[in-house]
Every structure is written in C-alpha cells, then in structure tokens.
Scaffold this motif. Structure first.
Motif, PDB file in Angstrom:
ATOM      1  N   SER A 197       0.848  -1.190   0.000  1.00 22.87           N
ATOM      2  CA  SER A 197       0.000   0.000   0.000  1.00 22.87           C
ATOM      3  C   SER A 197       0.885   1.240   0.000  1.00 22.87           C
ATOM      4  O   SER A 197       1.963   1.243   0.603  1.00 22.87           O
ATOM      5  CB  SER A 197      -0.919   0.028   1.223  1.00 22.87           C
ATOM      6  N   GLU A 218       0.300   5.475   0.487  1.00 23.78           N
ATOM      7  CA  GLU A 218      -0.612   6.574   0.781  1.00 23.78           C
ATOM      8  C   GLU A 218       0.171   7.879   0.768  1.00 23.78           C
ATOM      9  O   GLU A 218       1.213   8.006   1.414  1.00 23.78           O
ATOM     10  CB  GLU A 218      -1.266   6.382   2.144  1.00 23.78           C
ATOM     11  N   LYS A 232      -4.734   6.751  -1.664  1.00 24.00           N
ATOM     12  CA  LYS A 232      -4.184   5.476  -1.222  1.00 24.00           C
ATOM     13  C   LYS A 232      -4.317   4.441  -2.336  1.00 24.00           C
ATOM     14  O   LYS A 232      -5.390   4.264  -2.914  1.00 24.00           O
ATOM     15  CB  LYS A 232      -4.924   5.009   0.032  1.00 24.00           C
ATOM     16  N   TRP A 269      -3.405   0.327  -3.546  1.00 24.60           N
ATOM     17  CA  TRP A 269      -2.992  -1.025  -3.189  1.00 24.60           C
ATOM     18  C   TRP A 269      -2.472  -1.719  -4.437  1.00 24.60           C
ATOM     19  O   TRP A 269      -3.144  -1.750  -5.474  1.00 24.60           O
ATOM     20  CB  TRP A 269      -4.154  -1.826  -2.603  1.00 24.60           C
ATOM     21  N   ARG A 290      -6.624  -1.827   6.508  1.00 28.89           N
ATOM     22  CA  ARG A 290      -5.851  -0.789   5.822  1.00 28.89           C
ATOM     23  C   ARG A 290      -6.649  -0.073   4.733  1.00 28.89           C
ATOM     24  O   ARG A 290      -6.181   0.924   4.201  1.00 28.89           O
ATOM     25  CB  ARG A 290      -4.580  -1.397   5.210  1.00 28.89           C
ATOM     26  N   PHE A 307      -9.179   1.694  -0.436  1.00 25.87           N
ATOM     27  CA  PHE A 307      -8.144   2.217  -1.319  1.00 25.87           C
ATOM     28  C   PHE A 307      -8.796   2.939  -2.498  1.00 25.87           C
ATOM     29  O   PHE A 307      -9.812   2.490  -3.027  1.00 25.87           O
ATOM     30  CB  PHE A 307      -7.264   1.078  -1.841  1.00 25.87           C
ATOM     31  N   THR A 333     -10.458  -6.338  -0.618  1.00 27.89           N
ATOM     32  CA  THR A 333      -9.513  -5.285  -0.226  1.00 27.89           C
ATOM     33  C   THR A 333     -10.146  -3.900  -0.161  1.00 27.89           C
ATOM     34  O   THR A 333      -9.491  -2.932   0.227  1.00 27.89           O
ATOM     35  CB  THR A 333      -8.317  -5.240  -1.197  1.00 27.89           C
ATOM     36  N   CYS A 373     -11.157  -1.845  -2.570  1.00 27.58           N
ATOM     37  CA  CYS A 373     -10.678  -0.864  -3.542  1.00 27.58           C
ATOM     38  C   CYS A 373     -11.886  -0.197  -4.206  1.00 27.58           C
ATOM     39  O   CYS A 373     -12.829  -0.879  -4.608  1.00 27.58           O
ATOM     40  CB  CYS A 373      -9.812  -1.539  -4.600  1.00 27.58           C
TER      41      CYS A 373
END
Length: 388
Positions: free
Chosen positions: A247, A249, A254, A256, A295, A298, A331, A333
């Motif tokens: 990742s 940022e 951000k 991934w 996390r 994204f 994830t 995204c």
C-alpha cells in the motif's frame, strides 16, 4: 499541491524505520508466514497448496509433447507511447500501465512510484533464452521524468529485473527502493544501498524534501502486506525471500498494489466445470479481507488478472479474473486496473482472454459500471477520479 522540482539533485529523501504502527491482525506477531526453522517463508493458509515436483514435470512434459502455446500473432494488446506528466502537479491520482505488472503511479502530492519494473525483452536470467515479449515495451527508463520510489513485490524474473534496476540506479540514484523481507542483500550486491526491507504488516514513512524550498515536502506512508505466492531466482532458493502486496498513501490518496498472487487452490476439474459453482466451496485466502478491513479502503487497486491456466496448477499462485474480482471486493478498492497479462506468454490461456473473463466476473457480482475495475492499453494513463 507540491511544487517540488523534478531534478534529482535538488531534493533529499528520508525513510523511517519499519514499524507495525498501522492496523494488523491479532495474530500478525506470530509470524506464521515465517518457516519454523527460520530459513525462508510460507503461505500459512488452507487456500495454499504447494504443487508437487511430479505435477510440475507433468505440465512441462505436456507442453513439450503438444507444443501448446497461445497465439500471439498481432494485433494483440495495443501499445502506446506513454504521456508522463512533465511536472509534479496533477489534480488526480494517475496510473500508467507499462506492461505486465509494471505501473507508474503519479500522486497529486507530487510523489512518483514505479511498481515491479521490468524493461527487458525477456523475463529470464538470460538475454537469449526465456519468455520473450509479444508486445513491445512502451518506453525506456530514460523516458520516465521522475521516480521517487521503486516497489518490488517479489524476486521472480518477470517482477524484479537486474538490468532494469541498474538502469534506475544510474538515472534516478535518489530513488528509494522497497522490498519484502530477505531481498535487500540482492540489491546491496548490485551496489544499491537505499533499500528498505519490510515484513508483512510493517510500514514506514518516506519524506521527500526540496533543498530549494523547505515548504515543498512530499510525505508518503508505504506498507508491506500479505499475498499468496512464492519466490525464487534459482533452483535452490525457493521461498528463501518473502513476497508481498503493498500500500502507498500520499496526499490523501491510497493505492494497493497486488503484486503477484493467487486466491485459492483449485483441484483438477473437467474444462467445462465452473470452480466457483456452489458445489465447489474451496478455501480462499483470508489476507485480502484483512487488508481491506484494516488498511482500506483504497482509491485504486492494481490487481493481477492473468497467467492462470492450467487452473489446477496455477490457481494457488495466480488469480484468474473471477479471483481478481473477489480480491477487489475483499480489499475494499474503490476502483481497480488489471495487470499481469498482455506481455509475456507464461501460461496457457489465450492472450486476450483475461479482460474478456474480467467482464464476465464483474457481471456475476452485479458490477456493471464502466471504469470500476477496468483494463487499459500498454502505455495508456488513467486518471482516477474520486469515488464517494
């Protein structure tokens, strides 16, 4: 927005020590992905199956006996000369596909990150043997104006290239390199020392400061995250170094980067059987949902979609498009671009099949909006508009 100048001689770079300050699973400290003997790494999930030597030999023998290889007769994937930004100013996150798993991502903060660069004809230890590109390189390293960070997912030859790394060192000596655990020694042997090595769930901060103006500073947080794969550069070093997704940022955006990964292990089935049918509930890798929960979300995911046939052999280590869409959802995204296809023949599927199956896979998940998870031509840039 930063106005920091592009000349490498006019900025300094500082990288913090790796830490586990960010979100991580409760069992991350157990380091289950480390071998118990301390000599290398493993995939610690039920979704992983290590192919036996006999199965590997079977695939090699079948290929040699049948001469089976996908048709690469042009036209295949269109290739364009990339249009990189000449300054560090861009209002949007911008990603340029440079073939296979290589993307240059330009952040609105001014940061420029190059993922898994391989700028050679072959992905091989030899210049005269091994898989050869069936699509041209869209550019050379010389054509990329700025590279602040190089991020490597693992040490396979289609992701980590010795000639390419040496060229980056020559042209962008201040670029910081980020690698999974165990890979630093390879770089220091190449005479490269600005390398940060991270384990899964570790992260560090990179600070890029102009020596012309103290107010022009770019800050990025770079995290090393799990994926399901393997590593090796020789016959005797299998899984001696770690593989990873990443990742990045910076400036409120951000990204991934999936690197190279499988999602689950599928046994040998008849060709007309859908391994995502209700009767085939195989375990999938839990790490991607952990990444999304801890996390994510994204703004952009760079997700592999190719090199997956034969499925029974490749599925533990390479996602097919149906896996890729699940990884995208796990994830968290908001948008994604496909990669790991369109460059070298590594497996048996038709070379233009991955984006075709991606559309089918998205439709199954009722994702119909164009541009949510897309592919682009080699050398093409995509601006990633904010999604609420």
């Amino acid at each position: 927005m930063s106005n920091i100048v592009d000349n490498a001689a006019l900025y300094t770079v500082a990288v913090s020590e790796p830490s586990r300050a960010g979100g991580a699973p409760e069992d991350a400290k157990e380091l289950r992905h480390h071998r118990q003997d301390g000599k290398g790494f493993r995939n610690p999930w039920d979704s992983w199956k290590d192919p036996s030597i006999l199965r590997i030999l079977r695939v090699i023998l079948w290929r040699r006996l049948t001469g089976a290889s996908p048709d690469t007769t042009p036209p295949t994937v269109p290739v364009h000369k990339p249009q990189f930004l000449t300054t560090r100013q861009t209002p949007q996150l911008r990603a340029t596909w440079l073939g296979h798993a290589c993307y240059l991502v330009e952040f609105p903060s001014g940061l420029r990150v190059l993922f898994d660069p391989v700028f050679t004809k072959r992905c091989s230890p030899f210049s005269w043997l091994g898989p050869s590109r069936y699509t041209e390189m869209p550019c050379e390293i010389e054509h990329i104006p700025s590279i602040d960070a190089v991020i490597i997912s693992h040490n396979h030859y289609d992701h980590m290239s010795h000639p390419t790394i040496l060229k980056i060192r020559e042209l962008h000596p201040n670029a910081s390199i980020f690698v999974p655990l165990g890979n630093r020694n390879w770089f220091t042997a190449c005479g490269i020392h600005n390398v940060t090595e991270l384990d899964w769930w570790e992260e560090c901060d990179m600070r890029l400061s102009s020596v012309v103006s103290e107010s022009d500073t770019i800050i990025a947080r770079i995290g090393c995250l799990p994926c399901q794969h393997t590593s090796s550069r020789r016959l005797i070093d299998k899984n001696a170094t770690l593989w990873a997704s990443w990742s990045v940022e910076s400036g409120g955006k951000k990204v991934w980067f999936g690197g190279d990964t499988g999602y689950r292990a599928v046994p040998e089935l008849p060709d007309d059987v859908d391994d995502y049918g209700e009767e085939h509930n195989y375990p999938h890798c839990p790490a991607f949902k952990q990444i999304g929960d801890l996390r994510g979300p994204f703004d952009l995911g760079l997700i592999p979609i190719g090199a997956y046939n034969p499925r029974w052999f490749m599925s533990p280590m390479h996602a097919n498009p149906f896996d890729s869409v699940n990884i995208f959802l796990d994830t968290k995204c908001k948008r994604a671009l496909g990669m790991h296809w369109g460059t070298w023949v590594l497996t048996g599927e038709p070379v233009l099949e991955p984006p075709q199956l991606l559309r089918v896979a998205l439709s199954r998940k009722n994702i119909s909006e164009k541009g949510v998870f897309d592919v682009c031509d080699i050398g093409q840039s995509q601006e990633i508009v904010a999604v609420n």
